[in-house]
Design a protein around this motif. Structure first.
Motif, PDB file in Angstrom:
ATOM      1  N   UNK A  92       4.531  12.564   3.866  1.00  0.00           N
ATOM      2  CA  UNK A  92       3.653  13.530   4.533  1.00  0.00           C
ATOM      3  C   UNK A  92       2.254  13.498   3.915  1.00  0.00           C
ATOM      4  N   UNK A  93       2.190  13.451   2.591  1.00  0.00           N
ATOM      5  CA  UNK A  93       0.900  13.378   1.898  1.00  0.00           C
ATOM      6  C   UNK A  93       0.152  12.110   2.292  1.00  0.00           C
ATOM      7  N   UNK A  94       0.875  11.013   2.377  1.00  0.00           N
ATOM      8  CA  UNK A  94       0.251   9.741   2.749  1.00  0.00           C
ATOM      9  C   UNK A  94      -0.374   9.829   4.132  1.00  0.00           C
ATOM     10  N   UNK A  95       0.331  10.466   5.060  1.00  0.00           N
ATOM     11  CA  UNK A  95      -0.162  10.532   6.436  1.00  0.00           C
ATOM     12  C   UNK A  95      -1.284  11.549   6.615  1.00  0.00           C
ATOM     13  N   UNK A  96      -1.228  12.638   5.849  1.00  0.00           N
ATOM     14  CA  UNK A  96      -2.167  13.727   6.093  1.00  0.00           C
ATOM     15  C   UNK A  96      -3.397  13.692   5.190  1.00  0.00           C
ATOM     16  N   UNK A  97      -3.256  13.216   3.978  1.00  0.00           N
ATOM     17  CA  UNK A  97      -4.334  13.366   2.998  1.00  0.00           C
ATOM     18  C   UNK A  97      -4.960  12.054   2.518  1.00  0.00           C
ATOM     19  N   UNK A  98      -4.286  10.941   2.718  1.00  0.00           N
ATOM     20  CA  UNK A  98      -4.814   9.655   2.251  1.00  0.00           C
ATOM     21  C   UNK A  98      -5.642   9.023   3.355  1.00  0.00           C
ATOM     22  N   UNK A  99      -6.834   8.552   3.006  1.00  0.00           N
ATOM     23  CA  UNK A  99      -7.708   7.919   3.992  1.00  0.00           C
ATOM     24  C   UNK A  99      -7.021   6.703   4.605  1.00  0.00           C
ATOM     25  N   UNK A 100      -6.932   6.684   5.923  1.00  0.00           N
ATOM     26  CA  UNK A 100      -6.310   5.607   6.699  1.00  0.00           C
ATOM     27  C   UNK A 100      -4.818   5.470   6.411  1.00  0.00           C
ATOM     28  N   UNK A 101      -4.221   6.460   5.740  1.00  0.00           N
ATOM     29  CA  UNK A 101      -2.799   6.387   5.424  1.00  0.00           C
ATOM     30  C   UNK A 101      -1.931   6.383   6.665  1.00  0.00           C
TER      31      UNK A 101
ATOM     32  N   UNK B 234       0.834  -1.207   0.000  1.00  0.00           N
ATOM     33  CA  UNK B 234       0.000   0.000   0.000  1.00  0.00           C
ATOM     34  C   UNK B 234       0.868   1.257   0.000  1.00  0.00           C
ATOM     35  N   UNK B 235       1.933   1.262   0.795  1.00  0.00           N
ATOM     36  CA  UNK B 235       2.789   2.444   0.881  1.00  0.00           C
ATOM     37  C   UNK B 235       3.475   2.749  -0.446  1.00  0.00           C
ATOM     38  N   UNK B 236       3.859   1.724  -1.190  1.00  0.00           N
ATOM     39  CA  UNK B 236       4.544   1.961  -2.462  1.00  0.00           C
ATOM     40  C   UNK B 236       3.632   2.607  -3.510  1.00  0.00           C
ATOM     41  N   UNK B 237       2.326   2.570  -3.284  1.00  0.00           N
ATOM     42  CA  UNK B 237       1.406   3.232  -4.209  1.00  0.00           C
ATOM     43  C   UNK B 237       1.524   4.751  -4.128  1.00  0.00           C
ATOM     44  N   UNK B 238       2.077   5.259  -3.025  1.00  0.00           N
ATOM     45  CA  UNK B 238       2.161   6.711  -2.827  1.00  0.00           C
ATOM     46  C   UNK B 238       3.595   7.212  -2.678  1.00  0.00           C
ATOM     47  N   UNK B 239       4.506   6.314  -2.337  1.00  0.00           N
ATOM     48  CA  UNK B 239       5.867   6.750  -2.061  1.00  0.00           C
ATOM     49  C   UNK B 239       6.617   7.077  -3.353  1.00  0.00           C
ATOM     50  N   UNK B 240       7.389   8.177  -3.327  1.00  0.00           N
ATOM     51  CA  UNK B 240       8.203   8.595  -4.475  1.00  0.00           C
ATOM     52  C   UNK B 240       9.676   8.518  -4.053  1.00  0.00           C
TER      53      UNK B 240
END
Length: 224
Positions: free
Chosen positions: A78-87, A61-67
């Motif tokens: 930061x985006x994953x933690x703040x803006x993604x549902x249940x991130x 799941x994390x690799x879907x957002x990590x750059x």
């Protein structure tokens, strides 16, 4: 509904014998908590596997957002933690699971050692288990840099300096991991990401398969 799906699959590839071979086997009395209080120590291996599965799923799941570049790595976390549902929950599971799986694997290794389960005929499985422990430590080390914050940067620097202190091949190991022996930069992050996501998981899957096959053939070890 599930029975109909199972029957449909079973009619085509005959999975019932495979399932019975995996599921239908006797469990020794000494690993049953109803008979022995100390049986809980035999759960460490299963708990390690359970946490490993959680690490794999949460990591996917994390690799879907990590750059994985030095410009966007921290921002993507930061985006994953703040803006993604249940991130924040998923990243928290992966973060704390990374420490917990090492602890559980260490306890499992202690149980195997102190109960003498590394002795004949299980010497090969002991070696495989030690290699699994090394791979898991490698996953923990390479994953620590990926958030690309100051704590991860300095911790990785310490780890690379330790690797460099290995006699004869230390500098080669550091260059292999970091890409550059003088600075932790873009190449270091890219290599750590590749090792963490591709190379070490591949080794983990192979070693786990060997580990489980040997357990099935040799059975659960006896009590102390």
């Amino acid at each position: 509904m599930l029975n109909r799906i199972y029957d449909w699959i079973d009619d085509r590839i005959d999975i019932t014998p495979i399932w019975r071979d995996v599921a239908d086997h006797e469990v020794p009395e000494h690993v049953n908590p109803a008979y022995h209080f100390s049986a809980f120590v035999y759960c460490f291996g299963g708990l390690t596997f359970f946490i490993t599965v959680i690490q794999i799923l949460s990591g996917m799941f994390l690799t879907m957002y990590y750059v994985p570049d030095i410009i966007n790595a921290w921002n993507s976390v930061y985006f994953l933690q703040q803006d993604v549902a249940a991130g924040v929950i998923v990243r928290g599971m992966h973060h704390w699971g990374a420490s917990l799986v090492v602890v559980m694997m260490f306890l499992h290794t202690l149980r195997v050692f102190f109960t003498g389960a590394y002795k004949s005929p299980r010497e090969l499985n002991w070696v495989v288990g030690v290699l699994l422990f090394a791979v898991m430590l490698g996953l923990a080390f390479t994953g620590y840099l990926l958030p690309w914050d100051m704590k991860a940067l300095f911790a990785t620097k310490v780890g690379l300096d330790i690797a460099e202190s290995v006699p004869f091949i230390g500098e080669w190991i550091k260059t292999l991991l970091a890409g550059d022996s003088t600075i932790i930069g873009a190449q270091t992050l890219t290599r750590f990401f590749a090792i963490h996501v591709f190379f070490l998981p591949a080794a983990l899957f192979v070693l786990m398969a060997i580990h489980f096959i040997l357990i099935r053939r040799q059975g659960i070890s006896g009590p102390l």
